[in-house]
Design a protein around this motif. Structure first.
Motif, mmCIF file in Angstrom:
data_model
loop_
_atom_site.group_PDB
_atom_site.id
_atom_site.type_symbol
_atom_site.label_atom_id
_atom_site.label_comp_id
_atom_site.label_asym_id
_atom_site.label_seq_id
_atom_site.Cartn_x
_atom_site.Cartn_y
_atom_site.Cartn_z
ATOM 1 N N ILE A 8 0.862 -1.188 0.000
ATOM 2 C CA ILE A 8 0.000 0.000 0.000
ATOM 3 C C ILE A 8 0.904 1.246 0.000
ATOM 4 N N PRO A 9 1.135 1.829 -1.177
ATOM 5 C CA PRO A 9 1.987 3.015 -1.262
ATOM 6 C C PRO A 9 1.301 4.261 -0.708
ATOM 7 N N GLY A 10 2.119 5.249 -0.417
ATOM 8 C CA GLY A 10 1.610 6.528 0.052
ATOM 9 C C GLY A 10 1.544 7.553 -1.065
ATOM 10 N N LEU A 11 1.605 8.806 -0.686
ATOM 11 C CA LEU A 11 1.521 9.931 -1.609
ATOM 12 C C LEU A 11 2.496 9.754 -2.768
ATOM 13 N N GLY A 12 2.001 9.935 -3.994
ATOM 14 C CA GLY A 12 2.860 9.878 -5.163
ATOM 15 C C GLY A 12 3.185 8.490 -5.659
ATOM 16 N N ALA A 65 2.349 -1.053 4.445
ATOM 17 C CA ALA A 65 2.005 0.339 4.161
ATOM 18 C C ALA A 65 3.188 1.259 4.403
ATOM 19 N N HIS A 66 3.305 2.276 3.535
ATOM 20 C CA HIS A 66 4.359 3.277 3.681
ATOM 21 C C HIS A 66 3.753 4.674 3.743
ATOM 22 N N SER A 67 4.252 5.482 4.667
ATOM 23 C CA SER A 67 3.977 6.913 4.744
ATOM 24 C C SER A 67 2.491 7.232 4.939
ATOM 25 N N LEU A 68 1.882 7.929 3.993
ATOM 26 C CA LEU A 68 0.465 8.292 4.106
ATOM 27 C C LEU A 68 -0.417 7.045 4.188
ATOM 28 N N ALA A 69 0.019 5.961 3.588
ATOM 29 C CA ALA A 69 -0.768 4.721 3.603
ATOM 30 C C ALA A 69 -0.894 4.136 5.008
ATOM 31 N N VAL A 70 0.007 4.492 5.912
ATOM 32 C CA VAL A 70 -0.121 4.027 7.296
ATOM 33 C C VAL A 70 -1.402 4.615 7.897
ATOM 34 N N SER A 71 -1.600 5.915 7.708
ATOM 35 C CA SER A 71 -2.836 6.550 8.181
ATOM 36 C C SER A 71 -4.048 5.911 7.512
ATOM 37 N N LEU A 72 -3.942 5.647 6.222
ATOM 38 C CA LEU A 72 -5.018 4.994 5.481
ATOM 39 C C LEU A 72 -5.383 3.650 6.114
ATOM 40 N N ALA A 92 7.412 4.180 8.224
ATOM 41 C CA ALA A 92 7.559 5.635 8.116
ATOM 42 C C ALA A 92 6.221 6.364 8.038
ATOM 43 N N PRO A 93 5.389 6.248 9.085
ATOM 44 C CA PRO A 93 4.107 6.946 9.043
ATOM 45 C C PRO A 93 4.303 8.452 8.838
ATOM 46 N N ALA A 94 3.451 9.027 8.012
ATOM 47 C CA ALA A 94 3.442 10.479 7.845
ATOM 48 C C ALA A 94 2.516 11.059 8.910
ATOM 49 N N ASP A 95 2.993 12.041 9.641
ATOM 50 C CA ASP A 95 2.196 12.632 10.721
ATOM 51 C C ASP A 95 1.190 13.628 10.135
ATOM 52 N N VAL A 96 0.052 13.087 9.695
ATOM 53 C CA VAL A 96 -0.978 13.918 9.053
ATOM 54 C C VAL A 96 -1.626 14.896 10.026
ATOM 55 N N ASP A 97 -1.381 14.730 11.312
ATOM 56 C CA ASP A 97 -1.918 15.653 12.313
ATOM 57 C C ASP A 97 -1.054 16.905 12.464
ATOM 58 N N SER A 98 0.159 16.881 11.924
ATOM 59 C CA SER A 98 1.127 17.941 12.181
ATOM 60 C C SER A 98 1.407 18.810 10.953
ATOM 61 N N PRO A 99 1.033 20.097 10.995
ATOM 62 C CA PRO A 99 1.376 21.011 9.903
ATOM 63 C C PRO A 99 2.883 21.200 9.756
ATOM 64 N N ASP A 100 3.651 20.881 10.799
ATOM 65 C CA ASP A 100 5.108 20.993 10.722
ATOM 66 C C ASP A 100 5.733 19.852 9.925
ATOM 67 N N ALA A 121 1.478 -6.028 14.530
ATOM 68 C CA ALA A 121 2.052 -5.051 13.596
ATOM 69 C C ALA A 121 3.418 -4.614 14.088
ATOM 70 N N ILE A 122 4.250 -4.257 13.133
ATOM 71 C CA ILE A 122 5.540 -3.635 13.425
ATOM 72 C C ILE A 122 5.519 -2.264 12.770
ATOM 73 N N VAL A 123 5.898 -1.246 13.552
ATOM 74 C CA VAL A 123 5.967 0.129 13.073
ATOM 75 C C VAL A 123 7.441 0.518 13.017
ATOM 76 N N ILE A 124 7.870 0.994 11.842
ATOM 77 C CA ILE A 124 9.275 1.319 11.637
ATOM 78 C C ILE A 124 9.419 2.808 11.382
ATOM 79 N N GLY A 125 10.320 3.436 12.128
ATOM 80 C CA GLY A 125 10.607 4.855 11.960
ATOM 81 C C GLY A 125 12.102 5.093 11.939
ATOM 82 N N THR A 126 12.470 6.369 11.786
ATOM 83 C CA THR A 126 13.885 6.752 11.763
ATOM 84 C C THR A 126 14.109 7.984 12.639
ATOM 85 N N GLU A 127 15.368 8.306 12.836
ATOM 86 C CA GLU A 127 15.742 9.492 13.600
ATOM 87 C C GLU A 127 15.575 10.774 12.789
#
Length: 184
Positions: A8-12, A65-72, A92-100, A121-127
């Motif tokens: 499940i891809p994200g934006l783009g 799922a990657h990025s925006l697709a995590v929220s989806l 790499a969830p995209a923080d859709v709650d954050s304008p920053d 589920a496993i959630v993977i992020g980075t620094e």
């Protein structure tokens, strides 16, 4: 044996250099959710497509799922269930709650649901992901009842990260498969 993978891809979408593209090549049991509009996503349209795709599943499936697709995926889980969904790799969830961290046109995916997931589920992020702070990814993983893994400095874990087949991610996928109870 690896269950069916629903990519499940994200934006783009995931381009030719994205690890999701490589996984579609590597795993013969992988299919992809294809959205009509990759660049101006609307939650209701993306949810409808994901729901249609999941309804066609006839085998145990892991959502990848990657990025925006995590929220989806989290929005889908909040409204639906399917016994064929046995786990999720949420990268790499995209923080859709954050304008920053995300552009305003993604706010229709907010707020990101924080209910506990009904499957492992496993959630993977980075620094250094510009789309979500590591503390936020860890917070979300905890809320979702998921394992959190921080892989260091790999950016948004996308095409720019140049991960090709992302062997480390495949190890996380195998770790997830080991967590899944085969009697479900």
């Amino acid at each position: 044996m690896i269950p069916h993978l629903l990519i499940i891809p994200g934006l783009g979408d995931s381009g030719e250099k994205h690890w999701q593209h490589f996984w579609l090549q590597k795993f013969p049991n992988a299919t992809k959710v294809v959205q009509d509009n990759w660049n101006e996503p609307q939650l209701d349209q993306w949810l409808n497509r994901l729901t249609q795709t999941i309804h066609k599943l006839d085998q145990p499936t892991i959502l990848v799922a990657h990025s925006l697709a995590v929220s989806l995926v989290l929005h889908w889980v909040a409204q639906n269930s399917n016994p064929n969904i046995i786990g999720a790799l949420l990268v790499a969830p995209a923080d859709v709650d954050s304008p920053d961290h995300t552009p305003d046109f993604l706010r229709n995916f907010a707020p990101i649901p924080t209910d506990k997931l009904p499957f492992p589920a496993i959630v993977i992020g980075t620094e250094n992901d510009t789309y979500c702070a590591p503390e936020r990814v860890q917070f979300l993983a905890k809320k979702w009842g998921s394992t959190f893994i921080n892989i260091g400095y790999e950016g948004h874990i996308n095409s720019d990260s140049d991960l090709a087949f992302w062997e480390e991610g495949q190890q996380f996928l195998n770790q997830l498969i080991a967590q899944i109870n085969p009697t479900k």
